[in-house]
Scaffold this motif. Structure first.
Motif, PDB file in Angstrom:
ATOM      1  N   ASP A   1      67.385-117.131  28.289  1.00  0.00           N
ATOM      2  CA  ASP A   1      66.231-117.002  29.173  1.00  0.00           C
ATOM      3  C   ASP A   1      66.217-115.601  29.762  1.00  0.00           C
TER       4      ASP A   1
ATOM      5  N   GLN B   1      63.845-112.918  32.410  1.00  0.00           N
ATOM      6  CA  GLN B   1      62.748-112.760  33.358  1.00  0.00           C
ATOM      7  C   GLN B   1      62.701-111.308  33.781  1.00  0.00           C
TER       8      GLN B   1
ATOM      9  N   VAL C   1      59.229-116.778  20.855  1.00  0.00           N
ATOM     10  CA  VAL C   1      59.587-117.090  22.238  1.00  0.00           C
ATOM     11  C   VAL C   1      58.577-118.060  22.836  1.00  0.00           C
TER      12      VAL C   1
ATOM     13  N   ARG D   1      58.413-114.591  32.017  1.00  0.00           N
ATOM     14  CA  ARG D   1      59.596-115.402  31.734  1.00  0.00           C
ATOM     15  C   ARG D   1      59.585-115.733  30.247  1.00  0.00           C
TER      16      ARG D   1
ATOM     17  N   THR E   1      61.762-117.692  27.019  1.00  0.00           N
ATOM     18  CA  THR E   1      62.815-118.600  26.568  1.00  0.00           C
ATOM     19  C   THR E   1      62.923-118.428  25.059  1.00  0.00           C
TER      20      THR E   1
ATOM     21  N   ASP F   1      65.306-119.500  21.553  1.00  0.00           N
ATOM     22  CA  ASP F   1      66.309-120.394  20.982  1.00  0.00           C
ATOM     23  C   ASP F   1      67.346-119.587  20.244  1.00  0.00           C
TER      24      ASP F   1
END
Length: 95
Positions: A2, A4, A47, A90, A92, A94
């Protein structure tokens, strides 16, 4: 993984116009170190992205030794942001 960060929305005219936010250099180093695990080809990294309350799926684009986050028109409209606005992004990924 993650991430940010804050970044300014910019417009790239290119052959097909797009709006983007630069990923900061420190995060780009981390992404590049894991690119073999993350990329599906051409250096693109899939993402889940979020600005404010709006989320979408996209891919980070490699550009000039860094990465950029494409910001869809629907996201800009929903969050009432445009070129020159500072946004918190933000991501994310994998791994």
């Amino acid at each position: 993984m993650d991430l940010q960060f804050d970044g300014e929305i910019f417009f790239w005219k290119g052959p097909a116009p797009w709006h983007f936010v630069w990923v900061p250099e420190a995060e780009c180093v981390e992404l590049a170190a894991n690119a073999d695990l993350l990329s599906y080809g051409w250096g693109m990294i899939p993402v889940a992205a979020r600005i404010g309350g709006t989320g979408w799926t996209t891919s980070l684009w490699p550009k000039d030794g860094r990465y950029v986050v494409p910001v869809k028109t629907a996201v800009r409209k929903a969050e009432r942001v445009d070129v020159g606005d500072l946004v918190t992004v933000r991501l994310t990924l994998d791994v």
